[in-house]
Design a protein around this motif. Structure first.
Motif, PDB file in Angstrom:
ATOM      1  N   ARG A  15       0.876  -1.174   0.000  1.00 50.17           N
ATOM      2  CA  ARG A  15       0.000   0.000   0.000  1.00 50.17           C
ATOM      3  C   ARG A  15       0.906   1.213   0.000  1.00 50.17           C
ATOM      4  NH1 ARG A  15      -3.433  -0.895   4.373  1.00 50.17           N
ATOM      5  NH2 ARG A  15      -1.710  -0.378   5.756  1.00 50.17           N
ATOM      6  N   ILE A  16       0.719   2.138  -0.947  1.00 50.03           N
ATOM      7  CA  ILE A  16       1.607   3.297  -1.089  1.00 50.03           C
ATOM      8  C   ILE A  16       0.759   4.568  -1.157  1.00 50.03           C
ATOM      9  CG2 ILE A  16       3.486   4.332  -2.422  1.00 50.03           C
ATOM     10  CD1 ILE A  16       3.946   1.566  -3.674  1.00 50.03           C
ATOM     11  N   PHE A  17       1.174   5.585  -0.401  1.00 45.50           N
ATOM     12  CA  PHE A  17       0.466   6.865  -0.455  1.00 45.50           C
ATOM     13  C   PHE A  17       1.434   7.971  -0.038  1.00 45.50           C
ATOM     14  CE2 PHE A  17      -0.225   4.806   3.603  1.00 45.50           C
ATOM     15  CZ  PHE A  17      -0.027   5.787   4.562  1.00 45.50           C
ATOM     16  N   THR A  18       1.014   9.198  -0.229  1.00 50.84           N
ATOM     17  CA  THR A  18       1.854  10.342   0.142  1.00 50.84           C
ATOM     18  C   THR A  18       1.186  11.124   1.270  1.00 50.84           C
ATOM     19  OG1 THR A  18       0.834  11.874  -1.443  1.00 50.84           O
ATOM     20  CG2 THR A  18       2.715  10.565  -2.226  1.00 50.84           C
ATOM     21  N   LEU A  19       2.015  11.914   1.977  1.00 52.79           N
ATOM     22  CA  LEU A  19       1.527  12.780   3.042  1.00 52.79           C
ATOM     23  C   LEU A  19       2.241  14.127   2.947  1.00 52.79           C
ATOM     24  CD1 LEU A  19       1.469  10.323   6.092  1.00 52.79           C
ATOM     25  CD2 LEU A  19      -0.522  11.279   4.934  1.00 52.79           C
ATOM     26  N   PRO A  20       1.563  15.211   3.315  1.00 53.20           N
ATOM     27  CA  PRO A  20       2.183  16.542   3.267  1.00 53.20           C
ATOM     28  C   PRO A  20       2.695  16.996   4.623  1.00 53.20           C
ATOM     29  CG  PRO A  20      -0.187  16.773   3.478  1.00 53.20           C
ATOM     30  CD  PRO A  20       0.108  15.283   3.544  1.00 53.20           C
ATOM     31  N   ASP A  62       3.698   0.639   2.827  1.00 52.71           N
ATOM     32  CA  ASP A  62       3.384  -0.415   3.792  1.00 52.71           C
ATOM     33  C   ASP A  62       3.490  -1.776   3.121  1.00 52.71           C
ATOM     34  OD1 ASP A  62       2.929   1.344   5.847  1.00 52.71           O
ATOM     35  OD2 ASP A  62       0.750   1.399   5.587  1.00 52.71           O
ATOM     36  N   LEU A  63       4.127  -2.724   3.804  1.00 49.13           N
ATOM     37  CA  LEU A  63       4.336  -4.073   3.280  1.00 49.13           C
ATOM     38  C   LEU A  63       4.150  -5.081   4.407  1.00 49.13           C
ATOM     39  CD1 LEU A  63       7.468  -2.549   2.014  1.00 49.13           C
ATOM     40  CD2 LEU A  63       6.290  -3.886   0.290  1.00 49.13           C
ATOM     41  N   PRO A  64       3.987  -6.366   4.066  1.00 50.94           N
ATOM     42  CA  PRO A  64       3.991  -7.374   5.135  1.00 50.94           C
ATOM     43  C   PRO A  64       5.310  -7.321   5.887  1.00 50.94           C
ATOM     44  CG  PRO A  64       3.223  -8.311   3.063  1.00 50.94           C
ATOM     45  CD  PRO A  64       3.763  -6.952   2.736  1.00 50.94           C
ATOM     46  N   LYS A  65       5.324  -7.849   7.098  1.00 52.03           N
ATOM     47  CA  LYS A  65       6.497  -7.798   7.953  1.00 52.03           C
ATOM     48  C   LYS A  65       7.757  -8.252   7.221  1.00 52.03           C
ATOM     49  CE  LYS A  65       8.185  -9.411  12.436  1.00 52.03           C
ATOM     50  NZ  LYS A  65       7.891 -10.270  13.596  1.00 52.03           N
ATOM     51  N   LEU A  66       8.804  -7.414   7.285  1.00 55.13           N
ATOM     52  CA  LEU A  66      10.043  -7.672   6.558  1.00 55.13           C
ATOM     53  C   LEU A  66      11.210  -7.876   7.510  1.00 55.13           C
ATOM     54  CD1 LEU A  66       9.838  -4.892   3.802  1.00 55.13           C
ATOM     55  CD2 LEU A  66       9.277  -7.309   3.547  1.00 55.13           C
ATOM     56  N   SER A 112       4.354  13.295  -6.648  1.00 53.19           N
ATOM     57  CA  SER A 112       3.267  12.420  -7.058  1.00 53.19           C
ATOM     58  C   SER A 112       3.854  11.043  -7.346  1.00 53.19           C
ATOM     59  CB  SER A 112       2.578  12.969  -8.308  1.00 53.19           C
ATOM     60  OG  SER A 112       1.634  12.050  -8.810  1.00 53.19           O
ATOM     61  N   ILE A 113       3.143  10.001  -6.984  1.00 47.12           N
ATOM     62  CA  ILE A 113       3.572   8.646  -7.330  1.00 47.12           C
ATOM     63  C   ILE A 113       3.013   8.345  -8.714  1.00 47.12           C
ATOM     64  CG2 ILE A 113       3.565   6.219  -6.632  1.00 47.12           C
ATOM     65  CD1 ILE A 113       2.699   7.261  -3.822  1.00 47.12           C
ATOM     66  N   THR A 114       3.870   8.352  -9.701  1.00 46.44           N
ATOM     67  CA  THR A 114       3.404   8.155 -11.079  1.00 46.44           C
ATOM     68  C   THR A 114       3.116   6.693 -11.379  1.00 46.44           C
ATOM     69  OG1 THR A 114       5.693   8.067 -11.857  1.00 46.44           O
ATOM     70  CG2 THR A 114       4.583  10.207 -11.916  1.00 46.44           C
ATOM     71  N   SER A 115       3.832   5.790 -10.746  1.00 50.23           N
ATOM     72  CA  SER A 115       3.556   4.365 -10.954  1.00 50.23           C
ATOM     73  C   SER A 115       4.191   3.542  -9.845  1.00 50.23           C
ATOM     74  CB  SER A 115       4.085   3.899 -12.318  1.00 50.23           C
ATOM     75  OG  SER A 115       5.496   4.006 -12.376  1.00 50.23           O
ATOM     76  N   LYS A 120      -4.847  11.984  -1.060  1.00 47.07           N
ATOM     77  CA  LYS A 120      -5.876  10.995  -0.741  1.00 47.07           C
ATOM     78  C   LYS A 120      -5.762   9.743  -1.612  1.00 47.07           C
ATOM     79  CE  LYS A 120      -9.203  14.442   0.874  1.00 47.07           C
ATOM     80  NZ  LYS A 120     -10.563  15.003   0.713  1.00 47.07           N
ATOM     81  N   ARG A 121      -4.827   9.759  -2.547  1.00 42.14           N
ATOM     82  CA  ARG A 121      -4.696   8.643  -3.489  1.00 42.14           C
ATOM     83  C   ARG A 121      -3.796   7.559  -2.919  1.00 42.14           C
ATOM     84  NH1 ARG A 121      -1.831   7.440  -8.568  1.00 42.14           N
ATOM     85  NH2 ARG A 121      -0.347   9.102  -8.129  1.00 42.14           N
ATOM     86  N   GLN A 122      -4.197   6.303  -3.103  1.00 38.49           N
ATOM     87  CA  GLN A 122      -3.388   5.167  -2.688  1.00 38.49           C
ATOM     88  C   GLN A 122      -3.164   4.238  -3.872  1.00 38.49           C
ATOM     89  OE1 GLN A 122      -4.579   2.894   0.668  1.00 38.49           O
ATOM     90  NE2 GLN A 122      -4.845   4.645   2.034  1.00 38.49           N
ATOM     91  N   LEU A 123      -1.964   3.667  -3.937  1.00 37.56           N
ATOM     92  CA  LEU A 123      -1.669   2.629  -4.912  1.00 37.56           C
ATOM     93  C   LEU A 123      -1.516   1.328  -4.140  1.00 37.56           C
ATOM     94  CD1 LEU A 123      -0.660   5.374  -6.271  1.00 37.56           C
ATOM     95  CD2 LEU A 123       0.709   3.902  -7.743  1.00 37.56           C
TER      96      LEU A 123
END
Length: 414
Positions: A57-62, A70-74, A114-117, A150-153
């Motif tokens: 799960r990937i998102f941005t914050l200001p 966020d990923l499973p436990k690494l 911005s997360i482009t991809s 507010k966008r999540q990938l």
């Protein structure tokens, strides 16, 4: 209790310490074997190489601008000499356990992005599974207007959703002082400050506040439970990130009778030392207390929580802090604690202070924030790391709890 941001190079030591703190990783944990940051004319590319295909799960914050992954436990396996330098949009990087089964990577950005991809590449030509994240610079105006924050990938394979601990809304008219409720055992909620991707202050020897706070919390829990008089609830038992509101929510869900948040302080002057305790005030008792609270309340920024927009329920709770009885009880315990601690440790000048710490903002549970001492003072930091001093302090806190509830019960019986 100093919120700090580190360059990628300075984070190497933190990463190695973190791996040691995480201990044995379960067989289900994936290995993070390599990370790369590449600067391109039109983007910055961040790559993580993992032993298994991850959900994400990937998102941005200001404020400040960040990319959160966020990923499973690494299990961190990146060699020290393979940690990349900050480049392009990325000016710093943090990694840590966000929840028991979720790891979090936070990339501090130099500017709005911005997360482009974001995509996965399968194992090929000696490489393992790769998560590729492309980041592009945008204007602050576009960031706000495009809904980027507010966008999540997310991956096709779902990542376990975060466990939200709700802060239960309570109407002002229904709030009753905790002293009105009879229990077989009082519930003490012990909150070790910081954790996970938020190390807190760093002592002169390199010890992290989050580790020190957890060791004191576990010792206090043991002392209180040995007495047989208390049930102890810990907000965290391991090196896990918790939002300030989650800590309050855990205390309220446990129906706590007293909330004690444990921290260690840091000061620009290495000569400053001493134990202190803070109770809640919307206006700090002095500029230093106010600054400390402002800094501590930003801890959620470190772990990637955006608290800029509170829900109506939470906002209402904060307003309802006009509940004087709960706050007064917190002050009473703080005064008792200072009296007990005089016998065991050096106190800071005016050791009982008040400030607007978010973690103290339960409308129904008397709460204090304890500063065990200053990690920036070499002598006091050495004491804080010693088993003997830790036992002295937690025993004094335990005695103060006994006295506080004894006085409270005596008052209620009148």
């Amino acid at each position: 209790m100093n919120v700090r941001f580190f360059s990628c190079t300075r984070l190497v030591g933190l990463f190695l310490t973190l791996v040691a703190l995480l201990g044995t990783v379960s067989a289900q944990s994936s290995d993070l074997d390599a990370i790369r940051i590449g600067k391109h004319p039109d983007k910055t590319r961040f790559v993580m190489e993992l032993s298994e295909e991850p959900a994400y799960r990937i998102f941005t914050l200001p404020d400040p601008y960040r990319i959160v992954i966020d990923l499973p436990k690494l299990n961190w396996k990146v060699p020290k000499n393979k940690v990349p330098r900050a480049t392009g949009a990325v000016q710093a990087l943090r990694f840590g356990l966000f929840e028991p089964n979720i790891s979090r990577v936070v990339l501090d950005a130099r500017y709005p992005v911005s997360i482009t991809s974001a995509f996965l590449l399968p194992p090929k030509e000696g490489h393992k599974h790769r998560l590729v994240v492309d980041i592009k610079r945008i204007s602050a105006t576009r960031y706000k207007s495009s809904g980027e924050q507010k966008r999540q990938l997310t991956s096709a394979k779902p990542l376990k959703e975060k466990t939200q601990v709700a802060v239960t809304p309570i109407a002002p008219a229904l709030i009753a002082p905790k002293t009105a409720k009879k229990k077989s055992k009082k519930v003490i909620v012990v909150d070790p400050g910081h954790g996970g991707v938020d190390p807190g202050a760093i002592g002169v020897s390199g010890i992290q506040e989050k580790k020190l706070a957890l060791s004191y919390a576990k010792s206090l829990k043991a002392v209180l439970e040995r007495s047989g008089r208390y049930k102890v609830v810990m907000t965290r038992n391991s090196d896990t990130s918790l939002a300030l509101r989650q800590r309050v929510g855990i205390a309220q869900k446990a129906d706590g009778d007293l909330f004690i948040s444990l921290h260690a302080n840091k000061h620009p002057s290495s000569r400053v030392r001493g134990f202190s305790v803070y109770s809640l005030s919307e206006n700090g008792s002095d500029k230093e207390a106010e600054a400390l609270a402002a800094k501590e309340n930003k801890a959620d920024i470190i772990i990637g929580f955006d608290l800029s927009e509170q829900s109506a329920d939470v906002s209402k709770i904060l307003i309802d802090l006009a509940q004087r009885e709960t706050n007064n009880q917190g002050k009473q315990f703080a005064n008792v604690l200072v009296t007990e601690m005089k016998r065991e440790a050096k106190l800071l000048g005016r050791p009982h202070r008040s400030a607007g710490f978010a973690v103290l903002k339960s409308p129904v549970i008397p709460s204090v924030l304890v500063e065990l001492g200053y990690m920036s003072n070499r002598q006091e930091e050495r004491l804080l790391r010693s088993d003997k001093h830790r036992e002295k302090l937690v025993t004094a806190i335990s005695r103060a709890i006994d006295q506080y509830f004894g006085k409270l019960e005596s008052y209620n019986a009148q």
